[in-house]
Scaffold this motif. Structure first.
Motif, mmCIF file in Angstrom:
data_model
loop_
_atom_site.group_PDB
_atom_site.id
_atom_site.type_symbol
_atom_site.label_atom_id
_atom_site.label_comp_id
_atom_site.label_asym_id
_atom_site.label_seq_id
_atom_site.Cartn_x
_atom_site.Cartn_y
_atom_site.Cartn_z
ATOM 1 N N THR A 142 -42.692 16.575 -88.950
ATOM 2 C CA THR A 142 -43.487 16.730 -90.158
ATOM 3 C C THR A 142 -44.618 17.731 -89.931
ATOM 4 N N THR A 174 -47.966 13.549 -98.158
ATOM 5 C CA THR A 174 -47.140 12.337 -98.146
ATOM 6 C C THR A 174 -47.555 11.348 -97.066
ATOM 7 N N GLU A 194 -46.395 3.252 -87.991
ATOM 8 C CA GLU A 194 -46.199 3.835 -89.321
ATOM 9 C C GLU A 194 -45.940 5.335 -89.225
ATOM 10 N N GLN A 224 -42.419 5.847 -88.058
ATOM 11 C CA GLN A 224 -41.489 5.563 -89.155
ATOM 12 C C GLN A 224 -41.475 6.715 -90.155
ATOM 13 N N HIS A 225 -42.650 7.287 -90.392
ATOM 14 C CA HIS A 225 -42.752 8.422 -91.305
ATOM 15 C C HIS A 225 -41.973 9.615 -90.752
ATOM 16 N N ALA A 261 -39.404 9.525 -88.698
ATOM 17 C CA ALA A 261 -37.972 9.222 -88.775
ATOM 18 C C ALA A 261 -37.455 9.401 -90.200
ATOM 19 N N GLU A 262 -38.239 8.957 -91.171
ATOM 20 C CA GLU A 262 -37.840 9.103 -92.572
ATOM 21 C C GLU A 262 -37.781 10.570 -92.963
ATOM 22 N N SER A 304 -34.612 12.148 -91.504
ATOM 23 C CA SER A 304 -33.382 11.727 -92.182
ATOM 24 C C SER A 304 -33.242 12.382 -93.550
ATOM 25 N N GLN A 305 -34.371 12.657 -94.210
ATOM 26 C CA GLN A 305 -34.330 13.268 -95.538
ATOM 27 C C GLN A 305 -34.322 14.789 -95.476
#
Length: 223
Positions: free
Chosen positions: A107, A115, A124, A127-128, A130-131, A134-135
């Protein structure tokens, strides 16, 4: 309609640079685009390169294919060094980080990514990340894509190893030249020292000769 902003200027510069690197005229690039089913006239390409014509997403994709690069290669600065502030980015970001972001690897810094608001703990944040991955690049989880990535990674590692070997060889050569030059300069210094010593001895002889001349002159004077 908004004016052409920083990213539009970057696209213009990259199209101009890549076209020149491939030795294409604007007419030749226009012919390639026409063959791809996305025609852009030569004079329109000139306007794109001058930042006087907007490039929409379909044009961007066609230009990337025609020039043999990814869309990222048109959207982002060519160099990974320095900082860049693309359109809508609240602050400049290191260009290397921009490339990682565009490739879906990581990111943006939290200060440049709206975001991440409310993300506080390390869990957190992880997790951000990883998300995001994936997107941003879901194809990266495909085994074939992963294999291709590993092949690219191996090639990069091999190149790095070769660079280290070359660097060592270069370092050895430089060290040899330095040692040789050191011997040369030592010899020069010794020679200059000998010259200096010779000059000192010559000066002593001159003093002695002057003293002898004085004594000879005294001896010749009538008593």
């Amino acid at each position: 309609m908004n004016d052409i902003d920083e990213t539009g200027k970057t696209v213009a510069a990259n199209v101009r640079r890549l076209r020149a690197q491939r030795g294409l005229t604007t007419q030749q690039l226009a012919e390639r685009l026409e063959g791809l089913g996305r025609p852009i006239l030569a004079n329109a390409i000139t306007k794109i390169e001058q930042g006087r014509r907007r490039v929409d997403v379909d044009d961007l994709m066609a230009l990337a294919i025609a020039l043999g690069v990814t869309p990222n290669a048109l959207l982002l600065p060519h160099e990974a060094r320095g900082e860049h502030q693309p359109t809508a980015m609240p602050e400049p970001v290191t260009q290397g980080v921009l490339w990682f972001w565009a490739n879906g690897t990581m990111t943006l810094p939290s200060s440049a990514d709206p975001t991440v608001e409310g993300v506080e703990s390390g869990e957190e944040a992880e997790q951000h990340q990883a998300e995001f991955r994936s997107q941003a690049a879901p194809q990266a989880v495909h085994p074939a894509a992963l294999f291709a990535h590993l092949v690219d990674l191996k090639a990069a590692v091999d190149a790095g190893v070769e660079m280290v070997r070359s660097t060592r060889a270069l370092a050895s050569t430089v060290a040899g030249v330095a040692a040789k030059n050191a011997d040369i300069w030592t010899a020069v210094a010794d020679g200059m020292k000998e010259v200096g010593e010779g000059d000192r001895q010559l000066e002593e002889l001159r003093v002695q000769l002057a003293a002898l001349k004085e004594k000879a002159a005294e001896a010749e004077q009538p008593r």
